[in-house]
Enzyme design. Structure first.
Site, PDB file in Angstrom:
ATOM      1  N   SER A 123      46.217  49.538  38.916  1.00  0.00           N
ATOM      2  CA  SER A 123      45.535  49.649  40.258  1.00  0.00           C
ATOM      3  C   SER A 123      47.066  48.763  41.369  1.00  0.00           C
ATOM      4  CB  SER A 123      44.112  49.109  40.469  1.00  0.00           C
ATOM      5  OG  SER A 123      43.888  48.704  41.894  1.00  0.00           O
ATOM      6  N   GLU A 125      45.326  46.809  43.631  1.00  0.00           N
ATOM      7  CA  GLU A 125      45.050  45.425  43.438  1.00  0.00           C
ATOM      8  C   GLU A 125      45.111  44.371  42.943  1.00  0.00           C
ATOM      9  OE1 GLU A 125      41.809  43.778  44.906  1.00  0.00           O
ATOM     10  OE2 GLU A 125      42.255  45.278  46.382  1.00  0.00           O
ATOM     11  N   TYR A 147      37.598  42.234  39.894  1.00  0.00           N
ATOM     12  CA  TYR A 147      38.371  43.781  39.843  1.00  0.00           C
ATOM     13  C   TYR A 147      40.037  43.209  39.009  1.00  0.00           C
ATOM     14  CZ  TYR A 147      39.674  47.924  40.629  1.00  0.00           C
ATOM     15  OH  TYR A 147      40.195  50.011  40.250  1.00  0.00           O
TER      16      TYR A 147
END
Ligand code: NAP
Ligand code: G4F
Length: 318
Positions: A123, A125, A147
């Site tokens: 990801s 992220e 996460y």
């Protein structure tokens, strides 16, 4: 007939990937965890074409069994606790599923079917508090949420298993991708659902957090094609998948309300409850490697994505 095992089959990406693989003539197996109420909403149109295997990313024995039963040529590990905001109240669970779950899936492949090709859903992220812009495959990671930290673990354990055991394992570093099948908690779908309800007189306001955050938003249907392409190459590698354009949450809100002829300022309320303890302010991907080496191109742009989602939600409530 090629055989694919998909974890996260009931989610947004799992459902689009299953559509794609069935179209290509694959036999599709879906890892399905036990839930008190079954949720087949995203895959109800193909439910009878998928073979479901009971399992959980928290349970290595179930993953070993899933690989034994499906004998896959390709494994797509899309299952995760994928909602960033919930990773603060549930950090241990997020680490278990989104981080260690990747290791368990890799172990199952290594122990049972080492020639299966493996895709890991990494990801953007992971870039978090970005070190450079735009972000590419070599940009250092600086995750900003439990996460994001768990995804960094999943990314590196995938690279490590490739290098240690010669597995064909790829990590797709995907930037935000959305669709009418996106979960309602994520900001795009929360906005398009609310716009439809407000337009139809079913809701009066929309409460949101940070409107200044910027995301590189693409269409999930385009992004699953990149996942498949990664597993069709001569050698395994990691790729950034993105549109190369970024927009604020405010742009998203403006576009969605404008599509139904409303002014967003009349309905949107900022609510501290939706602010995060640490924010990812800006994501903007550089997809040049995926374009050049995979021949991948995104087809749906931001404006058309927002319209597609608002139109879908209007139809749902009409
Ligand atoms: P999603 O809609 O939230 O789907 C997540 C899937 O994981 C669901 O099928 C869910 O099953 C399953 N799952 C959750 N916990 C599990 C567990 N313990 N064991 C087995 N399965 C479990 O997510 P998505 O948007 O499709 O994203 C797919 C993957 O890509 C995720 O790994 C996500 O972190 C990653 N990713 C997404 C984006 C994006 O913008 N969408 C960008 C980069 C990376 P239930 O239906 O039972 O909950
Ligand atoms: O839609 P979001 O919740 O997605 P976020 O946090 O970017 O994560 C998504 O994309 C990642 C890829 O970069 C995936 F790995 C991850 O699994 C997931 O799919 O939030 C987007 C932005 C954030 O900056 C958030 O603070 O929207 C901002 N936002 C503002 N108000 C809101 C809200 N987000 C949500 N969910 N709800 C709000 O009310």
């Amino acid at each position: 007939m090629k055989r694919a095992l998909i974890t996260g089959i009931t989610g947004q990406d799992g459902s689009y990937l299953a559509d794609l693989l069935l179209e290509k003539g694959y036999k599709v197996y879906g890892l399905k965890r036990r839930t008190s109420t079954e949720n087949y909403e995203n895959i109800k149109h193909i439910q009878n074409e998928i073979e479901f295997i009971s399992g959980d990313l928290d349970d290595l024995s179930s993953l070993i069994q899933a690989v034994k039963l499906s004998k896959p040529n390709e494994v797509y590990n899309l299952g995760a606790q994928s909602f960033v905001a919930d990773s603060w109240p549930q950090p241990v669970y997020t680490a278990q599923i989104t981080g260690l779950g990747v290791l368990r899936m890799l172990e199952a492949v290594k122990q049972v079917k080492q020639d299966a090709r493996f895709y890991q859903a990494s990801s953007s992220e992971m870039f978090g508090r970005v070190i450079e812009t735009p972000q590419k495959e070599t940009t250092p990671f600086y995750p900003r949420s439990p996460y994001g930290v768990a995804k960094v673990y999943g990314h590196w354990i995938t690279v490590n298993y490739r290098e240690s055991y010669d597995l064909y394992a790829c990590s797709g570093i995907l930037f935000n991708h959305e669709s009418p099948r996106r979960g309602i908690q994520f900001v795009t779908r929360k906005v398009t659902d609310a716009v439809a309800r407000i337009k139809l007189g079913l809701q009066t306001e929309l409460r949101l957090g940070n409107l200044d955050a910027k995301r590189d938003w693409g269409f999930a249907g385009d992004y699953v094609k990149a996942m498949w392409l990664m597993l069709q190459q001569e050698k395994p590698d990691d790729y950034v998948v993105a549109t190369g354009k970024t927009h604020t949450v405010r742009d998203l809100v403006e576009a969605a309300f404008a599509h139904v002829g409303l002014k967003w300022e009349d309905y949107v309320v900022q609510d501290p409850a939706f602010m995060r303890p640490a924010e990812v302010d800006l994501l903007l991907g550089n997809p040049e490697k995926a374009k050049k080496e995979l021949g991948w191109e995104p087809k749906i742009d931001f404006q058309n994505l927002v319209k597609m989602m608002v139109d879908h939600d209007l139809k749902k409530y009409s």
